[in-house]
Design a protein around this motif. Structure first.
Motif, PDB file in Angstrom:
ATOM      1  N   ARG A   7     -34.225  48.279  22.591  1.00  0.00           N
ATOM      2  CA  ARG A   7     -33.833  49.138  23.708  1.00  0.00           C
ATOM      3  C   ARG A   7     -33.126  48.309  24.764  1.00  0.00           C
ATOM      4  O   ARG A   7     -33.736  47.492  25.445  1.00  0.00           O
ATOM      5  CB  ARG A   7     -35.044  49.826  24.333  1.00  0.00           C
ATOM      6  N   PRO A   9     -30.919  48.370  28.388  1.00  0.00           N
ATOM      7  CA  PRO A   9     -30.887  49.313  29.500  1.00  0.00           C
ATOM      8  C   PRO A   9     -29.832  50.392  29.190  1.00  0.00           C
ATOM      9  O   PRO A   9     -28.681  50.063  28.917  1.00  0.00           O
ATOM     10  CB  PRO A   9     -30.442  48.448  30.687  1.00  0.00           C
ATOM     11  N   THR A  11     -30.077  52.532  26.569  1.00  0.00           N
ATOM     12  CA  THR A  11     -30.339  53.068  25.227  1.00  0.00           C
ATOM     13  C   THR A  11     -31.203  54.312  25.404  1.00  0.00           C
ATOM     14  O   THR A  11     -32.122  54.303  26.228  1.00  0.00           O
ATOM     15  CB  THR A  11     -31.120  52.035  24.389  1.00  0.00           C
ATOM     16  N   ASN A  12     -30.931  55.386  24.644  1.00  0.00           N
ATOM     17  CA  ASN A  12     -31.789  56.559  24.855  1.00  0.00           C
ATOM     18  C   ASN A  12     -32.240  57.277  23.586  1.00  0.00           C
ATOM     19  O   ASN A  12     -32.806  58.349  23.646  1.00  0.00           O
ATOM     20  CB  ASN A  12     -31.151  57.534  25.854  1.00  0.00           C
ATOM     21  N   GLU A  14     -34.279  55.655  21.368  1.00  0.00           N
ATOM     22  CA  GLU A  14     -35.338  54.820  20.814  1.00  0.00           C
ATOM     23  C   GLU A  14     -36.562  55.622  20.360  1.00  0.00           C
ATOM     24  O   GLU A  14     -37.145  55.334  19.313  1.00  0.00           O
ATOM     25  CB  GLU A  14     -35.740  53.714  21.810  1.00  0.00           C
ATOM     26  N   ASN A  15     -36.911  56.673  21.117  1.00  0.00           N
ATOM     27  CA  ASN A  15     -38.104  57.443  20.729  1.00  0.00           C
ATOM     28  C   ASN A  15     -37.872  58.247  19.457  1.00  0.00           C
ATOM     29  O   ASN A  15     -38.776  58.410  18.643  1.00  0.00           O
ATOM     30  CB  ASN A  15     -38.540  58.355  21.875  1.00  0.00           C
ATOM     31  N   PRO A  33     -37.874  46.004  24.213  1.00  0.00           N
ATOM     32  CA  PRO A  33     -36.879  46.010  25.290  1.00  0.00           C
ATOM     33  C   PRO A  33     -36.065  44.713  25.225  1.00  0.00           C
ATOM     34  O   PRO A  33     -36.629  43.641  24.968  1.00  0.00           O
ATOM     35  CB  PRO A  33     -37.726  46.044  26.569  1.00  0.00           C
ATOM     36  N   ARG A  35     -34.898  42.798  27.291  1.00  0.00           N
ATOM     37  CA  ARG A  35     -35.228  41.716  28.221  1.00  0.00           C
ATOM     38  C   ARG A  35     -36.207  40.713  27.610  1.00  0.00           C
ATOM     39  O   ARG A  35     -36.344  39.590  28.092  1.00  0.00           O
ATOM     40  CB  ARG A  35     -35.809  42.273  29.523  1.00  0.00           C
ATOM     41  N   TYR A  55     -26.100  49.718  28.835  1.00  0.00           N
ATOM     42  CA  TYR A  55     -25.402  49.271  30.058  1.00  0.00           C
ATOM     43  C   TYR A  55     -24.365  50.300  30.500  1.00  0.00           C
ATOM     44  O   TYR A  55     -23.273  49.945  30.969  1.00  0.00           O
ATOM     45  CB  TYR A  55     -24.776  47.887  29.850  1.00  0.00           C
TER      46      TYR A  55
END
Lengths: 231, 277
Positions: A7, A9, A11-12, A14-15, A33, A35, A55
């Protein structure tokens, strides 16, 4: 097998991916994530890069995510022959990273397209298309930049090396211009790398992973992916 | 803008002339956007109580018990004025605001809807508003990963000068994960997180609450520019904060800004807030 679902920042999907993978025996999907960097991938047997707007898709779709430090881990795993799938924005990231040739340009219509499409799966065996060679499947697409483009040389090698597992087609299975939703060269919807363990595709198999969603054709692709993580 | 009567009331309560800062705060808090001073009298028409109502009026979203250990969250908001001035960003930030209302209650936002009214699209300006409002709603929802699942649309000449853009967000939450808008422990710090406020959106609620004038163009800077990337990061961050049980209270930071958000938190918790500007 541990499957890292990245994931970034923005990304949508993932679930959706986590849920679809959780339906598959032997899969242990975990959310990573970006990070977390390289450490987030240390137990991974396979990687999925989901769709979304990493991003914000600023600069170019997938361009910023493709230079995040975690992508070095993606490269290492791909090098080791572990399976990697990039879906939609994930495909754009893999092509920006250079793990897959070519680029995803703006759709020919210059508009966002969101609909169900048909795909002709190639006859040639790949890690991701086992049990579905030559078949006709139905998956949804949702993208503004899915117009696959590559140089003539790259296209020749994609063709000669049987690296185009998925092409847009009509309901009858005919691959023609009218079935091309975004202007992609040769109706290309998905490609693999030379080694055959990295797949990028614009359609969303996770959104066609249960009958209640309208199709479960996509689950087979994900099952093949999970099986490949065990090799 | 404060009315003369409101200013007099402020002076009586304070026992002196309000300072410039206080005037600014009152202007925001007593704006129509924040206080519903003109529409409040109609609120009795809404049914807000019942056996299954877990949280009625007063916070970000209404919560209704739908059984099996789940609450459904519903919030609705208009973004009419901003959308009339800057249809794309006005509508997009309306969506952003209503998602924020739902997630700030600890809920997972799962669907968006809208209710739109425009003048007839045969007039070019109405067509322009329609196209950009729809694009603003769909692109924002798409970018944060929350689908627009329904809506309704009507055209009438009476909306020629003032379109109506209402957006709805639906979510769900388990009762034990509901986050309340209250700061009740003295000594705790308030943490402000989310996207930055730029020159856009400043004093937006005061503008949004005024009657339209001929200076529409001048007001464009008061409409905030949508930032769905930041919203998605906030959604993810919030989920992690809730899962790690790090929150005591939470208030969304809306058009009322810090004046409204911090004040509401403290008031609900029966505490006070010190702010250094």
């Amino acid at each position: 097998m541990v499957i890292a679902v990245l994931r970034f920042p923005g990304t949508n999907n993932e679930n959706d991916i986590l849920r679809a993978l959780s339906l598959i025996d032997g899969a242990n999907p975990i959310l990573v994530p970006s990070r977390k960097g390289l450490a987030g991938l240390k137990d991974a047997d396979g990687i999925v890069i989901p769709g979304g707007f990493s991003y914000g898709d600023y600069l170019r779709a997938g361009a910023v995510a493709s230079v995040e430090s975690i992508t070095e881990g993606v490269r290492d795993l791909a090098e080791d022959g572990k399976p990697v799938i990039g879906i939609c924005n994930g495909f754009q990231i893999l092509s920006e990273m250079g793990l897959l040739p070519g680029a995803l340009l703006s759709n020919e219509s210059a508009r966002f397209v969101c609909k169900w499409i048909y795909l002709r799966v190639s006859d040639n065996a790949t890690m991701f298309t086992e049990r579905m060679e030559g078949s006709l499947i139905r998956l949804p697409i949702a993208h503004a930049e899915g117009n696959y483009y590559c140089s003539d040389d790259e296209f020749d090698s994609l063709k000669d090396e049987f690296r185009i597992p998925f092409r847009y087609c009509n309901e009858a299975g005919e691959v023609d211009d009218s079935a091309n939703p975004n202007g992609s060269i040769d109706n290309i919807a998905g490609i693999i790398n030379q080694k055959g363990n990295v797949l990028g595709l614009m359609p969303h198999p996770e959104r066609a992973s249960r009958a209640v969603l309208g199709s479960s054709d996509g689950l087979v692709i994900l099952e093949n992916f999970v099986r490949a993580t065990k090799c | 803008m404060l009315t003369k009567k409101e200013l007099e009331h402020a002076k009586t309560v304070l026992g002196r002339e309000p300072t410039e800062t206080e005037l600014g705060m009152l202007d925001v808090l007593w704006s129509e956007h924040c206080s519903y001073k003109s529409s409040k009298r109609w609120f009795y028409l809404f049914k807000t109580e019942g056996d299954n109502v877990a949280l009625g009026i007063g916070e970000g979203a209404g919560l209704v018990d739908i059984g099996d250990g789940y609450l459904a969250a519903v919030a609705m908001e208009s973004h009419n004025h901003p959308s009339q001035i800057d249809p794309y960003n006005g509508a997009a930030t309306g969506v952003g605001g209503i998602i924020r209302d739902v997630i700030s209650q600890g809920c997972k936002a799962i669907g968006l809807m809208n209710c739109l009214r425009f003048g007839h699209p045969s007039k070019p300006h109405n067509a322009y508003l329609l196209e950009n409002v729809v694009r603003g709603i769909s692109e924002y929802g798409n970018s944060v990963g929350i689908p627009v699942v329904g809506g309704e649309l009507e055209f009438d000449d009476s909306y020629d000068d003032n379109c109506l853009v209402n957006v709805v967000c639906v979510g769900w939450v388990k009762p034990e994960e509901v986050v309340r808008s209250s700061a009740k422990t003295p000594g705790h710090l308030l943490v402000l997180f989310g996207s930055t406020t730029g020159r856009d959106g400043i004093a937006g609620v005061s503008f949004a609450s005024e009657t339209f004038s001929d200076e529409e163009e001048d007001n464009r800077g008061a409409v905030q520019v949508g930032d769905p990337l930041s919203k998605k990061i906030v959604i993810d961050t919030l989920r992690e904060l809730i899962e790690e049980k790090l929150l005591e209270g939470l208030q969304d930071f809306g058009g009322g800004g810090m004046t409204s958000a911090a004040g509401e938190l403290a008031r609900a918790g029966g505490t006070g807030v010190e702010k250094d500007l």
